[in-house]
Design a protein around this motif. Structure first.
Motif, PDB file in Angstrom:
ATOM      1  N   HIS A 269      -2.923  -3.598  12.673  1.00 53.33           N
ATOM      2  CA  HIS A 269      -1.993  -2.878  13.541  1.00 53.33           C
ATOM      3  C   HIS A 269      -0.650  -3.573  13.617  1.00 53.33           C
ATOM      4  O   HIS A 269       0.314  -3.006  14.121  1.00 53.33           O
ATOM      5  CB  HIS A 269      -2.565  -2.767  14.956  1.00 53.33           C
ATOM      6  CG  HIS A 269      -3.380  -1.540  15.169  1.00 53.33           C
ATOM      7  ND1 HIS A 269      -2.821  -0.324  15.435  1.00 53.33           N
ATOM      8  CD2 HIS A 269      -4.713  -1.334  15.093  1.00 53.33           C
ATOM      9  CE1 HIS A 269      -3.780   0.581  15.556  1.00 53.33           C
ATOM     10  NE2 HIS A 269      -4.933  -0.008  15.348  1.00 53.33           N
TER      11      HIS A 269
ATOM     12  N   PHE B 151       1.652   7.965   4.884  1.00 54.35           N
ATOM     13  CA  PHE B 151       1.370   6.616   5.389  1.00 54.35           C
ATOM     14  C   PHE B 151       1.612   6.546   6.890  1.00 54.35           C
ATOM     15  O   PHE B 151       0.879   5.881   7.625  1.00 54.35           O
ATOM     16  CB  PHE B 151       2.213   5.574   4.648  1.00 54.35           C
ATOM     17  CG  PHE B 151       1.787   5.359   3.212  1.00 54.35           C
ATOM     18  CD1 PHE B 151       0.463   5.102   2.896  1.00 54.35           C
ATOM     19  CD2 PHE B 151       2.709   5.415   2.178  1.00 54.35           C
ATOM     20  CE1 PHE B 151       0.060   4.907   1.577  1.00 54.35           C
ATOM     21  CE2 PHE B 151       2.318   5.219   0.850  1.00 54.35           C
ATOM     22  CZ  PHE B 151       0.996   4.964   0.560  1.00 54.35           C
TER      23      PHE B 151
ATOM     24  N   ARG C 123       1.186   8.916   9.098  1.00 51.44           N
ATOM     25  CA  ARG C 123       0.010   9.486   9.775  1.00 51.44           C
ATOM     26  C   ARG C 123      -1.135   8.491   9.761  1.00 51.44           C
ATOM     27  O   ARG C 123      -1.864   8.358  10.742  1.00 51.44           O
ATOM     28  CB  ARG C 123      -0.443  10.742   9.056  1.00 51.44           C
ATOM     29  CG  ARG C 123       0.410  11.940   9.362  1.00 51.44           C
ATOM     30  CD  ARG C 123      -0.370  13.206   9.068  1.00 51.44           C
ATOM     31  NE  ARG C 123       0.503  14.353   9.178  1.00 51.44           N
ATOM     32  CZ  ARG C 123       1.208  14.817   8.156  1.00 51.44           C
ATOM     33  NH1 ARG C 123       1.097  14.265   6.962  1.00 51.44           N
ATOM     34  NH2 ARG C 123       2.006  15.839   8.319  1.00 51.44           N
ATOM     35  N   LEU C 124      -1.292   7.809   8.636  1.00 52.68           N
ATOM     36  CA  LEU C 124      -2.413   6.867   8.533  1.00 52.68           C
ATOM     37  C   LEU C 124      -2.183   5.622   9.386  1.00 52.68           C
ATOM     38  O   LEU C 124      -3.115   4.884   9.692  1.00 52.68           O
ATOM     39  CB  LEU C 124      -2.657   6.492   7.071  1.00 52.68           C
ATOM     40  CG  LEU C 124      -3.166   7.645   6.197  1.00 52.68           C
ATOM     41  CD1 LEU C 124      -3.258   7.243   4.748  1.00 52.68           C
ATOM     42  CD2 LEU C 124      -4.518   8.137   6.698  1.00 52.68           C
ATOM     43  N   PHE C 125      -0.917   5.383   9.749  1.00 54.58           N
ATOM     44  CA  PHE C 125      -0.627   4.317  10.707  1.00 54.58           C
ATOM     45  C   PHE C 125      -0.831   4.822  12.134  1.00 54.58           C
ATOM     46  O   PHE C 125      -0.541   4.126  13.102  1.00 54.58           O
ATOM     47  CB  PHE C 125       0.818   3.826  10.565  1.00 54.58           C
ATOM     48  CG  PHE C 125       0.995   2.678   9.617  1.00 54.58           C
ATOM     49  CD1 PHE C 125       0.369   1.464   9.852  1.00 54.58           C
ATOM     50  CD2 PHE C 125       1.812   2.796   8.505  1.00 54.58           C
ATOM     51  CE1 PHE C 125       0.542   0.396   8.999  1.00 54.58           C
ATOM     52  CE2 PHE C 125       1.977   1.726   7.637  1.00 54.58           C
ATOM     53  CZ  PHE C 125       1.350   0.533   7.884  1.00 54.58           C
ATOM     54  N   HIS C 126      -1.263   6.088  12.270  1.00 54.41           N
ATOM     55  CA  HIS C 126      -1.558   6.700  13.555  1.00 54.41           C
ATOM     56  C   HIS C 126      -0.319   6.868  14.426  1.00 54.41           C
ATOM     57  O   HIS C 126      -0.360   6.687  15.634  1.00 54.41           O
ATOM     58  CB  HIS C 126      -2.650   5.915  14.305  1.00 54.41           C
ATOM     59  CG  HIS C 126      -3.933   5.839  13.525  1.00 54.41           C
ATOM     60  ND1 HIS C 126      -4.989   5.033  13.868  1.00 54.41           N
ATOM     61  CD2 HIS C 126      -4.323   6.486  12.399  1.00 54.41           C
ATOM     62  CE1 HIS C 126      -5.965   5.182  12.980  1.00 54.41           C
ATOM     63  NE2 HIS C 126      -5.578   6.046  12.071  1.00 54.41           N
ATOM     64  N   LEU C 127       0.775   7.223  13.751  1.00 53.45           N
ATOM     65  CA  LEU C 127       2.004   7.474  14.505  1.00 53.45           C
ATOM     66  C   LEU C 127       1.985   8.848  15.158  1.00 53.45           C
ATOM     67  O   LEU C 127       2.724   9.104  16.099  1.00 53.45           O
ATOM     68  CB  LEU C 127       3.222   7.429  13.563  1.00 53.45           C
ATOM     69  CG  LEU C 127       3.658   6.090  13.020  1.00 53.45           C
ATOM     70  CD1 LEU C 127       4.903   6.251  12.179  1.00 53.45           C
ATOM     71  CD2 LEU C 127       3.925   5.143  14.167  1.00 53.45           C
TER      72      LEU C 127
ATOM     73  N   LEU D  73       5.844   0.938  10.781  1.00 53.89           N
ATOM     74  CA  LEU D  73       5.493   0.570  12.150  1.00 53.89           C
ATOM     75  C   LEU D  73       6.431  -0.452  12.772  1.00 53.89           C
ATOM     76  O   LEU D  73       6.197  -0.865  13.879  1.00 53.89           O
ATOM     77  CB  LEU D  73       4.088  -0.043  12.166  1.00 53.89           C
ATOM     78  CG  LEU D  73       2.913   0.877  12.435  1.00 53.89           C
ATOM     79  CD1 LEU D  73       1.672   0.051  12.647  1.00 53.89           C
ATOM     80  CD2 LEU D  73       3.171   1.757  13.637  1.00 53.89           C
TER      81      LEU D  73
END
Ligand SMILES: Nc1ncnc2c1ncn2[C@@H]1O[C@H](COP(=O)(O)OP(=O)(O)O)[C@@H](O)[C@H]1O
Ligand SMILES: [Mg+2]
Lengths: 320, 279
Positions: free
Chosen positions: A79, A103, A105-109, A154
């Motif tokens: 994270h 990417f 989305r995959l970082f959960h933004l 991020l």
């Protein structure tokens, strides 16, 4: 271990078959600083980065990144880090924008922030014009910038860059350097690996020199360069008989003892005021009628560092 | 360039429900990527479907008149389910190829260094390959209808037959992922065709095993592709040329058992191989 350090490694070990890629690697990078991990090909730089970015489990030793243990708390570490590996790891088929949004989305933004952040980064990395073209059509420098942008989605606490400018032209290199500096001014800690002393000098607050899986020196770039004597003046004469005269001329501009190399008909010595030294030596040689084949200034290279620290040459090519 | 004002990372909440939620969401993100690949590379689709189409022409029309179906029936009716089965059988190469590209280009490493659910790398691949396989089947079925193939089995049986094809394809995903993680580069992935070709061909897809030499017929009958194809023929109401052997008599059962068995063996192997990337 203390959490005053963004990256802290103690005695990291990693073996591949008969190769000891990491042989007790120690590292401590304070928050907000840039650490250059300098070493030739095969020194263990990539392995160190892979251990610190949770991709590879070390055989021994321990490491904390942003205060979390890389083997026991990999999720927390992930994270807080960004990683740009040695080769641009982007999807060739997708467009630049699609890559970043995926990417993101995959970082959960979340979908909308991922889109916004992607557009922002495309702008920052000068990719807005090519944002909707397939990555297949990108140049090496553009790919590298996209890769870098993907690792900065991020605004990570710690960014790992593995040879971020290898294979780039000077313009591409400057763009990458600019991006790194901007991140650092935003508070990100950077660990970057490089084969170029010059690059470490440009970017890093501290340089850790790595050889055969072990950090053999950890200092500021200035101290490292001072240890090896900064820039050197180098004179190559046409006749070996002129070497003593050349040595005398060089002695006037250096505080150290000029080194004479009979085989190459070469005299060299460290200098501090480089331009003044060059003009003075050139004039002195001309006055004495010494036939000069070549005269010049040479910046210290990784090889000089290695020679100084280990007594052996770096095995890799060292010119940037 | 402005200083970084990017979003700060969300905290890693670590409850089971949270994990499951992200496992599904991340899987869907990876699936979307697979589908984008599919639409951004239309020539790939053409290549992929070109092979079955040429095969139809070759077997349906060039050899077709010389082909007989034991027990009677139209050869082209017999051929079409075989073709669907062959396309599914070859599908594991698509999976393997995609996995090789991702791991050699470092995309897998990028995924693994991110806070996404790592299962999504595998599940996302599987789901998008299944969707692609469904599209392949739709296109092939459309083509089959054009040249006169019909399902006489009614809607539920027809859907069940297509379900069996997708079940076979699902099982082969795990073999594809395992091979994709094992082979070193793209070129090596290309040579997987040497495995795929006999796997698709030495089966009941084109010729009834009872017409082959005994030993080859036995191999063909026990090929998982044969069970799926024969079961589908029965469901479609197409000529099936079912032989006397136990495995052919129980094609419907084996069309379910084979994929489940393959999955039971290869899913854990593929997952373990994936986890061992950190070695
Ligand atoms: N996956 C691997 N398998 C086998 N050997 C490896 C692997 N990764 C690295 N090595 C070996 O470990 C040593 C250090 O490699 P690496 O960390 O890539 O060095 P660097 O990045 O400094 O060039 C090299 O001798 C390399 O051949
Ligand atoms: Mg490396």
């Amino acid at each position: 271990m203390s959490i005053d350090y963004a990256v802290r490694a103690e005695g990291l070990q990693k073996r591949y078959g008969r190769t000891q890629a990491l042989a007790g690697c120690d590292l401590a990078v304070p928050y907000g600083s840039v650490c250059g991990l300098l070493g030739p090909n095969g020194a263990g730089k990539t392995t160190a980065v892979r251990v610190l970015s949770t991709l590879v489990r070390p055989d021994g030793g321990r490491a904390e990144v942003a205060g979390f243990d890389v083997t026991r708390q990999p999720r927390q570490v992930r994270h807080r880090i960004g990683l740009a590996g040695q080769f641009a790891a982007v999807d060739e088929v997708l467009t630049g924008r699609q890559n970043l949004e995926m990417f993101g989305r995959l970082f959960h933004l979340g979908t909308r922030p991922a889109k916004r952040r992607s557009a922002e980064l495309l702008e920052q990395f000068d990719l807005a014009g090519a944002a909707d073209q397939g990555v297949k059509t990108y140049s090496g420098g553009m790919r590298r910038r996209l890769d870098l942008a993907s690792s900065m989605l991020l605004a990570p606490a710690v960014l790992f860059l593995d040879e971020p400018t290898t294979g780039l032209d000077p313009r591409g290199r400057n763009e990458v350097w600019r991006a790194v500096r901007s991140l650092v001014s935003g508070g990100t800690t950077v660990l970057l690996t490089t084969q170029y002393l010059d690059e470490a000098d440009q970017l890093a607050d501290r340089v850790a020199v790595i050889d055969a899986g072990r950090v053999i020196a950890d200092d500021t770039p200035t101290a490292l360069k001072n240890a090896i004597g900064g820039a050197r003046i180098e004179v190559i004469v046409g006749e070996a008989g002129d070497l003593p005269a050349a040595a005398k001329a060089v002695a006037r501009v250096t505080t150290a003892e000029p080194e004479t190399d009979q085989d190459d008909r070469r005299v060299h010595a460290p200098v501090s005021d480089r331009v003044a030294a060059l003009t003075e030596v050139a004039r002195a040689l001309q006055d004495q009628g010494v036939a000069v084949e070549d005269i010049g200034l040479r910046r210290p290279t990784l090889d000089d560092v290695f020679l100084q620290l280990t007594g052996h040459h770096a095995e890799a090519e060292t010119a940037p | 360039m402005s200083t970084l004002t990017g979003p700060r990372p969300a905290e890693a909440i670590d409850t089971a429900g949270h994990r499951l939620y992200w496992a599904v969401v991340d899987c869907w993100t990876v699936v979307r990527r697979g589908l984008l690949h599919y639409v951004r590379q239309p020539t790939n689709i053409a290549w992929q479907l070109g092979f079955p189409i040429v095969t139809v022409l070759l077997f349906g029309y060039v050899f077709g008149s010389a082909m007989t179906v034991p027990g009677g029936g139209d050869y082209r009716e017999f051929l079409m389910p075989g073709l669907f089965g062959m396309t599914m059988a070859f599908g594991f190469m698509n999976t393997a190829y995609a996995v090789v590209l991702d791991s050699t280009k470092g995309v897998v490493d990028r995924f693994r260094s991110m806070p996404m659910a790592s299962s999504a790398v595998v599940t996302g691949r599987g789901v998008s390959d299944l969707i692609a396989a469904s599209i392949d089947l739709l296109v092939l079925a459309g083509m089959a209808l054009v040249i006169g193939w019909r399902s006489n089995g009614g809607l539920p049986a027809t859907l069940a037959a297509f379900g069996l094809f997708l079940l076979l394809r699902f099982a082969l995903i795990w073999i594809g992922i395992l091979l994709g993680l094992m082979v070193p580069n793209e070129e090596a992935a290309g040579s997987l065709f040497a495995v795929a070709f006999p796997f698709g061909m030495i089966s009941s897809a084109f010729v009834a095993p009872s017409l082959m030499p005994d030993w080859l017929g036995a191999i063909a009958a026990w090929n998982p592709v044969s069970s799926t194809v024969t079961a589908a023929r029965e469901l479609f109401g197409n000529p099936a040329a079912v032989g006397d052997s136990w495995v052919e008599q129980h094609a419907m059962l084996m069309a379910v058992v084979w994929p489940l068995a393959i999955t039971a063996v290869f899913l854990p192997l593929a997952v373990r191989r994936f986890q061992r990337l950190s070695r």
